[in-house]
Design an enzyme around this catalytic site. Sequence first.
Site, PDB file in Angstrom:
ATOM      1  N   SER A 150       0.846  -1.185   0.000  1.00  0.00           N
ATOM      2  CA  SER A 150       0.000   0.000   0.000  1.00  0.00           C
ATOM      3  C   SER A 150       0.889   1.245   0.000  1.00  0.00           C
ATOM      4  O   SER A 150       2.097   1.157   0.263  1.00  0.00           O
ATOM      5  CB  SER A 150      -0.803  -0.069   1.309  1.00  0.00           C
ATOM      6  OG  SER A 150      -1.330   1.163   1.658  1.00  0.00           O
ATOM      7  N   TYR A 163      -1.462  -0.496  10.866  1.00  0.00           N
ATOM      8  CA  TYR A 163      -1.483  -0.999   9.481  1.00  0.00           C
ATOM      9  C   TYR A 163      -0.203  -0.576   8.762  1.00  0.00           C
ATOM     10  O   TYR A 163       0.459  -1.387   8.101  1.00  0.00           O
ATOM     11  CB  TYR A 163      -2.723  -0.416   8.804  1.00  0.00           C
ATOM     12  CG  TYR A 163      -2.919  -0.724   7.343  1.00  0.00           C
ATOM     13  CD1 TYR A 163      -3.491  -1.930   6.936  1.00  0.00           C
ATOM     14  CD2 TYR A 163      -2.587   0.206   6.349  1.00  0.00           C
ATOM     15  CE1 TYR A 163      -3.710  -2.203   5.582  1.00  0.00           C
ATOM     16  CE2 TYR A 163      -2.804  -0.054   5.007  1.00  0.00           C
ATOM     17  CZ  TYR A 163      -3.362  -1.255   4.626  1.00  0.00           C
ATOM     18  OH  TYR A 163      -3.587  -1.512   3.290  1.00  0.00           O
TER      19      TYR A 163
HETATM   20  N1  NAP Z   1      -8.613  -1.003  -0.951  1.00  0.00           N
HETATM   21  C1  NAP Z   1      -7.582  -0.196  -0.893  1.00  0.00           C
HETATM   22  O1  NAP Z   1      -7.697   1.020  -1.124  1.00  0.00           O
HETATM   23  C2  NAP Z   1      -6.206  -0.708  -0.600  1.00  0.00           C
HETATM   24  C3  NAP Z   1      -5.154   0.222  -0.614  1.00  0.00           C
HETATM   25  C4  NAP Z   1      -3.879  -0.216  -0.371  1.00  0.00           C
HETATM   26  C5  NAP Z   1      -3.631  -1.543  -0.114  1.00  0.00           C
HETATM   27  N2  NAP Z   1      -4.649  -2.435  -0.093  1.00  0.00           N
HETATM   28  C6  NAP Z   1      -4.332  -3.825   0.195  1.00  0.00           C
HETATM   29  O2  NAP Z   1      -5.021  -4.672  -0.681  1.00  0.00           O
HETATM   30  C7  NAP Z   1      -5.246  -5.928  -0.038  1.00  0.00           C
HETATM   31  C8  NAP Z   1      -6.700  -6.325  -0.209  1.00  0.00           C
HETATM   32  O3  NAP Z   1      -7.505  -5.351   0.401  1.00  0.00           O
HETATM   33  P1  NAP Z   1      -9.011  -5.065  -0.052  1.00  0.00           P
HETATM   34  O4  NAP Z   1      -9.115  -3.632  -0.330  1.00  0.00           O
HETATM   35  O5  NAP Z   1      -9.432  -6.034  -1.052  1.00  0.00           O
HETATM   36  O6  NAP Z   1      -9.745  -5.311   1.348  1.00  0.00           O
HETATM   37  P2  NAP Z   1     -11.046  -6.163   1.729  1.00  0.00           P
HETATM   38  O7  NAP Z   1     -12.077  -6.004   0.691  1.00  0.00           O
HETATM   39  O8  NAP Z   1     -11.355  -5.805   3.122  1.00  0.00           O
HETATM   40  O9  NAP Z   1     -10.512  -7.667   1.650  1.00  0.00           O
HETATM   41  C9  NAP Z   1      -9.631  -8.155   2.618  1.00  0.00           C
HETATM   42  C10 NAP Z   1      -9.487  -9.651   2.432  1.00  0.00           C
HETATM   43  O10 NAP Z   1      -8.601 -10.129   3.447  1.00  0.00           O
HETATM   44  C11 NAP Z   1      -9.196 -11.233   4.100  1.00  0.00           C
HETATM   45  N3  NAP Z   1      -8.765 -11.297   5.496  1.00  0.00           N
HETATM   46  C12 NAP Z   1      -8.909 -10.354   6.449  1.00  0.00           C
HETATM   47  N4  NAP Z   1      -8.455 -10.799   7.618  1.00  0.00           N
HETATM   48  C13 NAP Z   1      -7.994 -12.055   7.402  1.00  0.00           C
HETATM   49  C14 NAP Z   1      -7.403 -13.046   8.227  1.00  0.00           C
HETATM   50  N5  NAP Z   1      -7.218 -12.858   9.545  1.00  0.00           N
HETATM   51  N6  NAP Z   1      -7.042 -14.220   7.658  1.00  0.00           N
HETATM   52  C15 NAP Z   1      -7.250 -14.445   6.349  1.00  0.00           C
HETATM   53  N7  NAP Z   1      -7.804 -13.562   5.522  1.00  0.00           N
HETATM   54  C16 NAP Z   1      -8.182 -12.377   6.046  1.00  0.00           C
HETATM   55  C17 NAP Z   1     -10.711 -10.968   3.998  1.00  0.00           C
HETATM   56  O11 NAP Z   1     -11.459 -12.176   4.048  1.00  0.00           O
HETATM   57  P3  NAP Z   1     -12.184 -12.780   5.346  1.00  0.00           P
HETATM   58  O12 NAP Z   1     -12.827 -11.643   6.064  1.00  0.00           O
HETATM   59  O13 NAP Z   1     -13.143 -13.755   4.746  1.00  0.00           O
HETATM   60  O14 NAP Z   1     -11.107 -13.431   6.123  1.00  0.00           O
HETATM   61  C18 NAP Z   1     -10.804 -10.385   2.597  1.00  0.00           C
HETATM   62  O15 NAP Z   1     -10.882 -11.416   1.652  1.00  0.00           O
HETATM   63  C19 NAP Z   1      -4.804  -5.727   1.414  1.00  0.00           C
HETATM   64  O16 NAP Z   1      -3.507  -6.223   1.571  1.00  0.00           O
HETATM   65  C20 NAP Z   1      -4.795  -4.230   1.590  1.00  0.00           C
HETATM   66  O17 NAP Z   1      -3.881  -3.832   2.570  1.00  0.00           O
HETATM   67  C21 NAP Z   1      -5.945  -2.042  -0.328  1.00  0.00           C
END
Ligand code: NAP
Length: 290
Positions: A150, A163
């Site tokens: 990120s 985070y």
């Molecule tokens: N969206 C953004 O703007 C953004 C920006 C920068 C970086 N990122 C990165 O992108 C990645 C995906 O994020 P996203 O935006 O898609 O978020 P999201 O929609 O909240 O998805 C997060 C995923 O992680 C899983 N997860 C959470 N806790 C977990 C645990 N303890 N064990 C296993 N799985 C777990 C969740 O599934 P369950 O709840 O089913 O476990 C879900 O599938 C992350 O690494 C995030 O830091 C996102």
Amino acid sequence: MKMAENDKSLPFSGKVVWITGASAGIGEQLSYQFSELGASLILSARREEYLQKVNQNLPRNPGQAIILPLDLEQWNQLPEKVETALSCFGGVDILINNAAVGIRDYALATRLEVDEKLMNINYFGPVVLTKCLLPSMLEKGQGQVVVVSSLSGKYGVPRTAAYTAAKHALHGFFESLRSEITIPGICFTMIIAGIIQTNITAHALTGKGESFGRNEQTYQRGYPVEKAATGIIKAIQKKKEEVFVGGWERTTLWVHWLSPWVFRRVIRNHPIKWLRKTRELFSLSKSTSF
Ligand SMILES: NC(=O)c1ccc[n+]([C@@H]2O[C@H](COP(=O)([O-])OP(=O)(O)OC[C@H]3O[C@@H](n4cnc5c(N)ncnc54)[C@H](OP(=O)(O)O)[C@@H]3O)[C@@H](O)[C@H]2O)c1
């Protein structure tokens, strides 16, 4: 387990891709797009019912992915999960460490156990998976480990310390690992995601460990998740070492690089709001918003 129906013209045909965080957001989109590109998939997250839904919605061979539920926080259970993943198709070609949980609270209002929880899920989880999987890749002489990081892996903004700490730690770990493993067939790809349209803030925790539960507007107006997944896959195909995926917020990386001092002064006033104001001031584009 049989490989996905083999259409050799597809770029990921014959490749086994293991995606964590496949039940929602970026991981879900990656699953759909990798499926279209012919990969055999292993899908992981905590919520099995959501993983099953994703599996059924795969555009090619629906229902044929392996569902491997896991909780990254329980990282002592992960070596066993890696063994299971390896046994599904006889190996894993690409591991995508995508799962993570966010936080919305000030550092001093965040309980230590919440700091620890985020470190376990966002840092130790991916590290354990990688350490357990890499020997099999080294044995084959090929493999790719991807980390979805990120902007918070590059700089800190208010109310994200736990985070940000975990994302910075991932960069430290993988930079060192990359310098140690110099076999040409092995590749480490860091993705610097910008602000992507997912429910990440709704899934985030407060400093007390409760659900934040609110979708922040900034993310709802973010870079489309489908485009983000396409960008990530391109970076994987090109075996890039580090790639930014997102929209206008890329500018913050340049400002940070050019003048950390200026950047730190700006960040106190929230960089995204600042960027938006600056853009409005210069009327650069009224149609794009984040
Ligand atoms: N969206 C953004 O703007 C953004 C920006 C920068 C970086 N990122 C990165 O992108 C990645 C995906 O994020 P996203 O935006 O898609 O978020 P999201 O929609 O909240 O998805 C997060 C995923 O992680 C899983 N997860 C959470 N806790 C977990 C645990 N303890 N064990 C296993 N799985 C777990 C969740 O599934 P369950 O709840 O089913 O476990 C879900 O599938 C992350 O690494 C995030 O830091 C996102």
